[in-house]
Design a protein around this motif. Structure first.
Motif, PDB file in Angstrom:
ATOM      1  N   ASN A  22      -6.968   0.138  -0.168  1.00  0.00           N
ATOM      2  CA  ASN A  22      -8.404  -0.151  -0.132  1.00  0.00           C
ATOM      3  C   ASN A  22      -8.814  -1.332  -1.002  1.00  0.00           C
ATOM      4  O   ASN A  22      -9.954  -1.405  -1.475  1.00  0.00           O
ATOM      5  CB  ASN A  22      -9.221   1.099  -0.507  1.00  0.00           C
ATOM      6  CG  ASN A  22      -9.090   2.189   0.543  1.00  0.00           C
ATOM      7  OD1 ASN A  22      -9.091   1.902   1.744  1.00  0.00           O
ATOM      8  ND2 ASN A  22      -8.944   3.423   0.105  1.00  0.00           N
ATOM      9  N   SER A  37      -0.389   2.817   2.866  1.00  0.00           N
ATOM     10  CA  SER A  37      -1.400   2.128   2.070  1.00  0.00           C
ATOM     11  C   SER A  37      -0.793   1.045   1.171  1.00  0.00           C
ATOM     12  O   SER A  37      -1.527   0.324   0.491  1.00  0.00           O
ATOM     13  CB  SER A  37      -2.163   3.126   1.190  1.00  0.00           C
ATOM     14  OG  SER A  37      -1.297   3.686   0.205  1.00  0.00           O
ATOM     15  N   ALA A  78      -7.250  -0.854   4.052  1.00  0.00           N
ATOM     16  CA  ALA A  78      -6.401   0.345   4.007  1.00  0.00           C
ATOM     17  C   ALA A  78      -4.926  -0.002   3.874  1.00  0.00           C
ATOM     18  O   ALA A  78      -4.133   0.819   3.391  1.00  0.00           O
ATOM     19  CB  ALA A  78      -6.623   1.184   5.261  1.00  0.00           C
TER      20      ALA A  78
END
Length: 505
Positions: free
Chosen positions: A220, A175, A216
Motif C-alpha cells: 500500500n 504485497s 497493493a
C-alpha cells in the motif's frame, strides 16, 4: 519386419529427444530467435509530435486490442496445435487495419501457461509459442505491446504462481512484489531473456513494463513507484543498447481509478523521465464498466483523455491500453448484445482518437467467447483508413473538446488540433433510444457548424467521414481567411460524423 519397426520407433524417439534438447537449450537463452520478423522496422516516438513513427519516418498508429494466449483466437498456438488457424486470424486482423496487439507474456489464469516453471526456468513450450507468434506477426506486419507479468491473475491466484515462495519462488507475499529484492532479480532475468531472444525484432512495438502498477503491490505504498520504474527501465535499456544499440519504447500501465485515490502516482505514470509514452486503463464504474447506453461511455472517454493529456508531457504520446464492460461481464455474468456492444465500442474508439489519444484505445473483450466481434473489426478498419488522412509525425495536437464552438446544442464535440491539422468527431446527443441504449439510425439529419480555434490562415482539405461505413462522405478544399480559427459546416449529421482537417501545401 519387427526389426524394421524397432528401428523406426528408435529413430522417432531419437528425433523427439533432440527436439526436446534443442527447445530446452533455447529456453535457457542459448539460441537467439531467428524469425523473419527481424526485418520489420522498429517503432519510435515521433521527435516533433506526441505520436508514433517507424524508424524509417513513416506514420504508425496503434490500432488494436488486448489478446491472450489462452483466448480462442490464439489458444491453438500452444504446442503448435493449429498454427494455420492462428496465422489466418493474424492475416484477417491485418486486413482490418489492426496494427498492434497487447499481450501478457504469460497468462496466469491456469497453471499451464506460466512463462517460468519453476521460477527461473523458462518453459520450452512457451518459448516456442512466442517464437511462432513473433514470426507470424512479423509476416503480417503486426506488432506487439508486451507486458512481462500478468499481475491480474497472478494476484488472484498467487498461491499457485511459481514466484510464490511456497512454490519455490522468491516472494513471500504478493504485497511485496515491488519491494522484494529477490523478486526484482527474477523479474529482471525474465525481461533480459525476452530482450535477448525477441528484442531484435521490430514486431516488438513497446514494453508495458508492469501491468496496472498498484499500491497493493508495494504494501500500500506509492512512493516506491518512481524508483521501481527507474530501476527496471534502466536495466532493460542497458540490455537492449548492449545487444542492438537502440531501445524499444517503454510505458507502465495504471488502472485508471487508482488516480482518484492516489493522485500522486500521476508523476510516475505520466511524467516519469525513463518512460517514452503514457498508458492508463479506462474503467469508469458509472459508465464504461457497466454501460446502460452508448453515449455516456463516449463522453467519459473524451473527458478521461483530456484529463490524461493535462498530466502528460506535451511531447509524449498517450493512449488507453485497456477498457471494456468489465463489471457487466465479470461480476454480472452478462455479455452485451452485439449491436449495442459494437456501437459502444465504436463510440469509445472515436472519442479517444478525436480527443488526442494515439489510436482508438485497446479493448479488453469481456465477451463470451472472449473475442471482438466482426462489427468491432469493421470499426477498426474504418479508423485505420481515416488515420491516413493526418500527418501524425507533424501533429502537435491540443485537446479542444470544450473549446470548439458549435451551432447545435444537440451534439457533443470531441476534437484536437494544432495550427495546421485537426481531428473532430461530432456525436448527436438527442437520438438515443432509452430502452435499447443505442442511437436511432433514422433520425432526421441536422446541420452542424463548427469553429476550431488556434488554426492558421491558408488552404485546407476537409474530409467528412462516415465512421460506421468506413468511407469519406465528402472531401473538398477551401480557403481559411480568418486568423486564429477555422470554420466548417457539416451538412447532415444523423448519429455521428468524423472530420479530418489538413492544411494543403
Amino acid at each position: 519386419m519387427e526389426r524394421t519397426k524397432e528401428l523406426i520407433l528408435n529413430s522417432k524417439k531419437t528425433d523427439l529427444l533432440k527436439e526436446k534438447q534443442n527447445i530446452g537449450a533455447a529456453a535457457q537463452g542459448q539460441q537467439a530467435f531467428q524469425g523473419g520478423a527481424t526485418d520489420l522496422p522498429w517503432i519510435q516516438v515521433a521527435p516533433d509530435a506526441p505520436y508514433f513513427i517507424t524508424e524509417e519516418g513513416e506514420n504508425w498508429t496503434p490500432i488494436g486490442q488486448n489478446d491472450a494466449i489462452t483466448w480462442p483466437d490464439f489458444a491453438n498456438a500452444f504446442r503448435r496445435k493449429d498454427l494455420k488457424q492462428v496465422e489466418d486470424h493474424l492475416a484477417w486482423l491485418a486486413a482490418h487495419g489492426v496494427t498492434c496487439l497487447r499481450f501478457m507474456l504469460e497468462y496466469a489464469q491456469t497453471e499451464n501457461r506460466y512463462f517460468e516453471r519453476p521460477a527461473g526456468t523458462f518453459s520450452p513450450n512457451m518459448v516456442r509459442l512466442w517464437d511462432d507468434l513473433f514470426e507470424l506477426c512479423g509476416k503480417h506486419k503486426l506488432r506487439i505491446l508486451l507486458t512481462p507479468v500478468d499481475t491480474f491473475w497472478m494476484w488472484i491466484r498467487w498461491k499457485h504462481h511459481p514466484y510464490n515462495k511456497q512454490n519455490g519462488g522468491p516472494c513471500s507475499d504478493r504485497s511485496q512484489w515491488l519491494l522484494c529484492a529477490d523478486t526484482r532479480k527474477f523479474f529482471k532475468d525474465r525481461i533480459t531473456f525476452v530482450a535477448e531472444r525477441w528484442g531484435g525484432s521490430g514486431v516488438l512495438f513497446a514494453w508495458d513494463l508492469w501491468n496496472e502498477i498498484h499500491p497493493a503491490h508495494a504494501n500500500n505504498r506509492t512512493n516506491i513507484f518512481h524508483s521501481f520504474i527507474k530501476d527496471i527501465s534502466e536495466h532493460l535499456r542497458e540490455t537492449e543498447l548492449r545487444l542492438y544499440g537502440r531501445t524499444h519504447p517503454q510505458t507502465v500501465s495504471l488502472y485508471g481509478p487508482v488516480l482518484d485515490e492516489n493522485p500522486e502516482v500521476a508523476d510516475a505514470i505520466f511524467r516519469h523521465p525513463n518512460l517514452d509514452f503514457a498508458t492508463t486503463h479506462f474503467y469508469d464504474a458509472a459508465t464504461i464498466n457497466n454501460p446502460k447506453d452508448t453515449l455516456s461511455s463516449a463522453i467519459i472517454t473524451g473527458r478521461l483523455v483530456r484529463e490524461a493529456l493535462e498530466h502528460v508531457n506535451k511531447a509524449r504520446p498517450f493512449f488507453d491500453s485497456e477498457h471494456g464492460p468489465i463489471h457487466a461481464f465479470k461480476d454480472r455474468k452478462k455479455t452485451l448484445p452485439e449491436p449495442f456492444d459494437e456501437e459502444y465500442f465504436r463510440h469509445m474508439q472515436w472519442a479517444h482518437f478525436a480527443s488526442g489519444g494515439a489510436g482508438g484505445g485497446m479493448r479488453w473483450p469481456n465477451r463470451h467467447p472472449h473475442v471482438l466481434t466482426h462489427g468491432m473489426r469493421r470499426a477498426q478498419k474504418s479508423m485505420a483508413a481515416f488515420a491516413s488522412l493526418i500527418d501524425w509525425k507533424r501533429f502537435r495536437r491540443k485537446n479542444l473538446n470544450y473549446e470548439v464552438q458549435t451551432t447545435s446544442s444537440a451534439v457533443t464535440v470531441f476534437a484536437c488540433a494544432d495550427a495546421e491539422q485537426a481531428v473532430v468527431w461530432v456525436l448527436r446527443t438527442d437520438t438515443t433510444r432509452k430502452r435499447e441504449g443505442t442511437f436511432k439510425q433514422t433520425a432526421p439529419p441536422i446541420e452542424v457548424g463548427l469553429k476550431v480555434p488556434g488554426m492558421s490562415e491558408g488552404k485546407y482539405r476537409f474530409t467528412i467521414w462516415n465512421t460506421a461505413e468506413g468511407r469519406p462522405i465528402l472531401q473538398e478544399e477551401a480557403q481559411n481567411t480568418i486568423r486564429g480559427s477555422l470554420s466548417v459546416v457539416i451538412p447532415a449529421v444523423v448519429t455521428d460524423i468524423a472530420l479530418a482537417i489538413r492544411k494543403v501545401g
